[in-house]
Each structure stands twice: as C-alpha cells, then as structure tokens.
Design a protein around this motif. Sequence first.
Motif, short mmCIF file in Angstrom:
data_model
loop_
_atom_site.label_atom_id
_atom_site.label_comp_id
_atom_site.label_asym_id
_atom_site.label_seq_id
_atom_site.Cartn_x
_atom_site.Cartn_y
_atom_site.Cartn_z
N SER A 5 0.50 17.70 0.03
CA SER A 5 0.22 16.52 0.46
C SER A 5 0.35 15.52 -0.68
O SER A 5 -0.13 15.62 -1.63
CB SER A 5 -1.30 16.69 1.26
N GLY A 6 1.15 14.36 -0.17
CA GLY A 6 1.26 13.42 -1.21
C GLY A 6 2.65 13.29 -2.09
O GLY A 6 3.14 12.53 -2.61
N ASP A 7 3.22 14.61 -2.21
CA ASP A 7 4.45 14.60 -2.65
C ASP A 7 5.53 13.90 -2.12
O ASP A 7 5.56 13.75 -1.12
CB ASP A 7 4.89 16.19 -2.63
N VAL A 8 6.03 13.20 -3.07
CA VAL A 8 7.47 12.52 -2.60
C VAL A 8 8.55 13.22 -2.88
O VAL A 8 8.90 13.77 -3.74
CB VAL A 8 7.62 10.96 -3.04
N LEU A 9 9.43 13.56 -1.89
CA LEU A 9 10.70 14.35 -1.65
C LEU A 9 11.79 13.83 -1.67
O LEU A 9 12.04 12.63 -0.86
CB LEU A 9 10.46 15.64 -0.98
N HIS A 10 12.86 14.01 -2.48
CA HIS A 10 14.32 13.62 -2.18
C HIS A 10 14.91 14.75 -1.11
O HIS A 10 15.16 15.78 -1.61
CB HIS A 10 15.09 13.31 -3.25
N VAL A 11 15.21 14.41 0.04
CA VAL A 11 15.80 15.54 1.07
C VAL A 11 17.22 15.18 1.37
O VAL A 11 17.48 14.13 1.88
CB VAL A 11 14.86 15.29 2.44
N THR A 12 17.88 16.30 0.94
CA THR A 12 19.41 15.97 1.03
C THR A 12 20.16 17.10 2.03
O THR A 12 19.37 18.09 2.50
CB THR A 12 20.01 15.98 -0.38
N ARG A 13 21.34 16.86 1.85
CA ARG A 13 22.18 18.26 2.76
C ARG A 13 21.72 19.53 2.31
O ARG A 13 22.18 20.48 2.99
CB ARG A 13 23.56 17.85 2.64
N ALA A 14 21.50 19.57 0.82
CA ALA A 14 21.13 20.94 0.33
C ALA A 14 19.75 21.40 1.03
O ALA A 14 19.73 22.87 0.85
CB ALA A 14 20.70 20.81 -1.10
N ALA A 15 18.96 20.68 1.52
CA ALA A 15 17.66 21.15 2.25
C ALA A 15 17.95 21.45 3.80
O ALA A 15 17.47 22.29 4.29
CB ALA A 15 16.40 20.17 2.27
N SER A 16 19.08 20.69 4.43
CA SER A 16 19.41 20.91 5.74
C SER A 16 20.69 20.17 6.30
O SER A 16 20.46 19.07 5.63
CB SER A 16 18.15 20.43 6.65
N VAL A 17 21.55 20.68 6.87
CA VAL A 17 22.65 19.99 7.14
C VAL A 17 22.36 18.69 8.11
O VAL A 17 23.49 17.80 8.21
CB VAL A 17 23.75 20.99 7.95
N GLN A 18 21.17 18.58 8.65
CA GLN A 18 20.81 17.56 9.41
C GLN A 18 20.85 16.10 8.75
O GLN A 18 20.91 15.15 8.90
CB GLN A 18 19.56 17.56 10.35
N PHE A 19 20.65 16.41 7.15
CA PHE A 19 20.27 15.09 6.07
C PHE A 19 21.82 14.79 5.44
O PHE A 19 22.03 14.82 4.25
CB PHE A 19 19.14 15.48 5.43
N LEU A 20 22.64 14.56 6.37
CA LEU A 20 23.82 13.92 5.85
C LEU A 20 23.80 12.78 5.09
O LEU A 20 24.21 12.62 4.05
CB LEU A 20 24.97 13.58 7.12
N ARG A 21 22.80 11.98 5.50
CA ARG A 21 22.40 10.55 4.85
C ARG A 21 20.96 11.04 4.18
O ARG A 21 20.07 11.19 4.76
CB ARG A 21 22.15 9.49 5.64
N PRO A 22 20.84 11.01 2.79
CA PRO A 22 19.65 11.54 2.11
C PRO A 22 18.45 10.68 2.41
O PRO A 22 18.62 9.49 2.49
CB PRO A 22 19.85 11.82 0.54
N ILE A 23 17.20 11.22 2.40
CA ILE A 23 15.95 10.35 2.67
C ILE A 23 15.01 10.61 1.61
O ILE A 23 15.23 11.79 1.05
CB ILE A 23 15.49 10.52 4.11
N MET A 24 14.20 9.67 1.48
CA MET A 24 12.79 10.04 0.45
C MET A 24 11.73 10.53 1.66
O MET A 24 11.85 9.81 2.75
CB MET A 24 12.56 8.70 -0.15
N PHE A 25 10.92 11.39 1.24
CA PHE A 25 10.16 11.61 2.27
C PHE A 25 8.62 11.87 1.61
O PHE A 25 8.63 12.96 0.58
CB PHE A 25 10.57 13.08 2.88
#
Length: 95
Positions: A5-25
């Motif tokens: 809880s509280g971690d900030v992650l960079h979620v990219t296509r390496a995490a799932s194909v749905q993240f064609l556009r990377p997000i911070m989470f």
Amino acid sequence: MLPRSGDVLHVTRAASVQFLRPIMFRVIRVLDWPTYDGWLWLDGYELNAAGDAVNRRSIFVQQEGLRHLQAAPAPRPHTVRTARRPVARTPVRVG
C-alpha cells in the motif's frame, strides 16, 4: 516482492498487453482474488504526470512486469500513549 500500500508503480506493456500507453499507479492494496501464477489484481489510483490521482482502478498485471518508482513509507513505530486527564466540569449558567 509484492507491492505494498502506497507504492507507486510504472505499469507498462511488460506487465500486461492492456497497457499500450504506460501509466503510473499508486497501490491501495493487493486483492486476494484467484489468479494465474505470477499475476496479481491491484486496487489503486492512476496518477497523472504531477502525481495526482485521476482515476481509481483495479488492474490485472504480471508481477515481474511492474517497476517501482517510489516505495511506500515505512510503518511508524508503535508509540505509548499517556493517560489523559478528565476535563474539569463546571456548572452551566443559563440566562
């Protein structure tokens, strides 16, 4: 290591194909829903470039594809509280 809880992650296509556009989470919690080995359900907030929460989401990702940008703050040490004194009560004046 599982996100906390509280971690900030960079979620990219390496995490799932749905993240064609990377997000911070920012993680609220890791959900204990049944998944495949190495996959996680995360509940949290999508962040904009300034780090402000813009959208609450639950995402399904591969743990190995997540990149930590910032770790959660360490838990505060347990502090001993002292007993509080009762407030002195005085008669109420009416009128």
